[in-house]
Design a protein around this motif. Structure first.
Motif, PDB file in Angstrom:
ATOM      1  N   THR A  35       0.851  -1.182   0.000  1.00  0.00           N
ATOM      2  CA  THR A  35       0.000   0.000   0.000  1.00  0.00           C
ATOM      3  C   THR A  35       0.884   1.227   0.000  1.00  0.00           C
ATOM      4  N   ARG A  36       0.747   2.057  -1.033  1.00  0.00           N
ATOM      5  CA  ARG A  36       1.501   3.319  -1.100  1.00  0.00           C
ATOM      6  C   ARG A  36       0.699   4.367  -0.334  1.00  0.00           C
ATOM      7  N   LEU A  37       1.149   4.660   0.876  1.00  0.00           N
ATOM      8  CA  LEU A  37       0.408   5.577   1.734  1.00  0.00           C
ATOM      9  C   LEU A  37       0.507   7.006   1.239  1.00  0.00           C
ATOM     10  N   SER A  41       2.379  13.033  -5.308  1.00  0.00           N
ATOM     11  CA  SER A  41       1.396  14.115  -5.195  1.00  0.00           C
ATOM     12  C   SER A  41       1.479  14.864  -3.866  1.00  0.00           C
ATOM     13  N   LEU A  42       2.108  14.257  -2.852  1.00  0.00           N
ATOM     14  CA  LEU A  42       2.199  14.901  -1.538  1.00  0.00           C
ATOM     15  C   LEU A  42       3.642  15.242  -1.149  1.00  0.00           C
ATOM     16  N   PRO A  48      10.438  16.772   4.204  1.00  0.00           N
ATOM     17  CA  PRO A  48      11.416  16.188   3.285  1.00  0.00           C
ATOM     18  C   PRO A  48      11.126  14.733   2.904  1.00  0.00           C
ATOM     19  N   PHE A  49       9.933  14.241   3.213  1.00  0.00           N
ATOM     20  CA  PHE A  49       9.610  12.841   2.943  1.00  0.00           C
ATOM     21  C   PHE A  49       8.994  12.705   1.560  1.00  0.00           C
ATOM     22  N   PRO A 258      11.546  20.439   6.751  1.00  0.00           N
ATOM     23  CA  PRO A 258      11.418  20.583   5.291  1.00  0.00           C
ATOM     24  C   PRO A 258      12.675  21.186   4.670  1.00  0.00           C
ATOM     25  N   LEU A 259      13.011  20.726   3.471  1.00  0.00           N
ATOM     26  CA  LEU A 259      14.148  21.276   2.733  1.00  0.00           C
ATOM     27  C   LEU A 259      13.756  22.511   1.923  1.00  0.00           C
ATOM     28  N   ARG A 260      12.498  22.554   1.482  1.00  0.00           N
ATOM     29  CA  ARG A 260      11.976  23.669   0.665  1.00  0.00           C
ATOM     30  C   ARG A 260      12.835  23.889  -0.583  1.00  0.00           C
ATOM     31  N   GLN A 261      13.147  22.777  -1.251  1.00  0.00           N
ATOM     32  CA  GLN A 261      13.892  22.812  -2.505  1.00  0.00           C
ATOM     33  C   GLN A 261      13.065  22.134  -3.596  1.00  0.00           C
ATOM     34  N   ALA A 262      13.412  22.414  -4.834  1.00  0.00           N
ATOM     35  CA  ALA A 262      12.721  21.785  -5.956  1.00  0.00           C
ATOM     36  C   ALA A 262      12.894  20.270  -5.895  1.00  0.00           C
ATOM     37  N   ILE A 263      11.821  19.548  -6.222  1.00  0.00           N
ATOM     38  CA  ILE A 263      11.851  18.084  -6.244  1.00  0.00           C
ATOM     39  C   ILE A 263      11.483  17.620  -7.646  1.00  0.00           C
ATOM     40  N   VAL A 264      12.401  16.902  -8.292  1.00  0.00           N
ATOM     41  CA  VAL A 264      12.122  16.301  -9.595  1.00  0.00           C
ATOM     42  C   VAL A 264      12.415  14.814  -9.471  1.00  0.00           C
ATOM     43  N   GLN A 265      11.380  13.995  -9.643  1.00  0.00           N
ATOM     44  CA  GLN A 265      11.538  12.546  -9.518  1.00  0.00           C
ATOM     45  C   GLN A 265      11.234  11.853 -10.824  1.00  0.00           C
ATOM     46  N   HIS A 266      12.075  10.903 -11.165  1.00  0.00           N
ATOM     47  CA  HIS A 266      11.816  10.000 -12.284  1.00  0.00           C
ATOM     48  C   HIS A 266      12.102   8.601 -11.770  1.00  0.00           C
ATOM     49  N   GLY A 267      11.055   7.869 -11.403  1.00  0.00           N
ATOM     50  CA  GLY A 267      11.230   6.521 -10.877  1.00  0.00           C
ATOM     51  C   GLY A 267      12.143   6.503  -9.673  1.00  0.00           C
TER      52      GLY A 267
END
Length: 292
Positions: A35-37, A41-42, A48-49, A258-267
């Motif tokens: 289950t992806r809690l 999107s969040l 920072p999680f 919180p880091l308050r930095q840009a987050i870019v995720q690819h897999g």
């Protein structure tokens, strides 16, 4: 730890629950059901999680294929096993056996290729995996890995019988097994007898949430049932959170800066820019992901 040695974390004004999430049933790795809690999107709200997965099944077909070798870059992972056995192996020389009650903390840094495979053919396999972001200036540090057995995780019991395992950070004067700079995570596994209460001080600006995985727990007049994740509101008038157990319950409480930095995720890659993601993919494809 003896209760008489505790420094009590008293909370005057508890945070409230901002929202509750049930998560999404899915699969990952080679077909492990989980289950992806929460996920992408969040990520800004729970900075920072980055992601939290819960897994738990006594049916081997739900977990036996495990997580064969796969890459990561740019963040850290905590794997906490409630029941079962899993074997970690990676391409930078780390090996570890994760057993019930223990944790594995992995810093992917600039790159790691690892596998996480069940070391059991039947029985219950249950636990959590949490992804924690790294600050921009630490994303390309060398990969590292730490295996902590249950007996090495600090625990204490309060005067009302609440047993707390301090995985990371600090609670009631007890330092956890893991201390991390910048994000300063607090991660607690809390076992609460029916009718008991537990308070944890939290910095006002910190992100905080908890997952109930046994029983049910309330914050004020808001009840959280088994399997639910509760996001705690940030309010400058509060100094922590107070939980009340409606029945014998277990809770995973998580907080961090919180880091308050840009987050870019690819897999499996989490960086700050699209260009960095493209470089990670290129490095992986050319066999240079983990090269110093």
């Amino acid at each position: 730890m003896n209760t008489s040695q505790l420094v009590t974390d008293s909370v005057v004004n508890s945070r409230t629950i901002e929202q509750q999430l049930a998560g999404q049933v899915t699969s990952d790795g080679a077909g492990v059901k989980l289950t992806r809690l929460f996920g992408q999107s969040l990520q800004q709200r729970l900075d920072p999680f980055l992601m939290l997965d819960a897994f738990g099944s006594d049916s081997p077909q739900d977990y036996i294929a495990g997580f064969p070798a796969h890459p990561h870059r740019g963040f850290e992972t905590l794997t906490y096993l409630i029941a079962g056995r899993m074997r970690h192996s990676d391409d930078v020389g780390h090996q570890g056996l994760l057993e019930a009650g223990g944790i594995q903390w992995m810093t992917a840094g600039r790159g790691i290729i690892h596998s996480e495979m069940p070391e059991q053919q039947d029985g219950l396999l249950e636990g959590f995996q949490l992804w924690i972001n790294l600050p921009a200036d630490a994303k390309m540090q060398p990969a590292s890995y730490r295996d902590v057995k249950q007996a090495q995780l600090p625990e204490f019991t309060t005067v009302n019988g609440v047993a707390v395992r301090v995985i990371a950070g600090k609670s009631h004067g007890v330092n956890g097994a893991i201390q991390r700079p910048v994000t300063d995570p607090i991660i607690l596994d809390i076992r609460m007898p029916a009718g008991s209460g537990f308070s944890q001080r939290l910095p006002v600006s910190n992100t905080a949430f908890f997952v109930v995985y046994r029983g049910d727990v309330s914050v004020g007049d808001q009840r959280v049932s088994k399997g639910q994740l509760a996001v705690l509101a940030n309010d400058s008038a509060t100094d922590g959170v107070t939980l009340q157990a409606g029945q014998d319950s277990r809770v995973l409480l998580v907080s961090g800066t919180p880091l308050r930095q840009a987050i870019v995720q690819h897999g499996p890659f989490v960086m700050n820019t699209t260009e960095q993601i493209q470089q990670a993919i290129k490095d992986y494809q050319s066999g240079r992901l983990t090269a110093g």
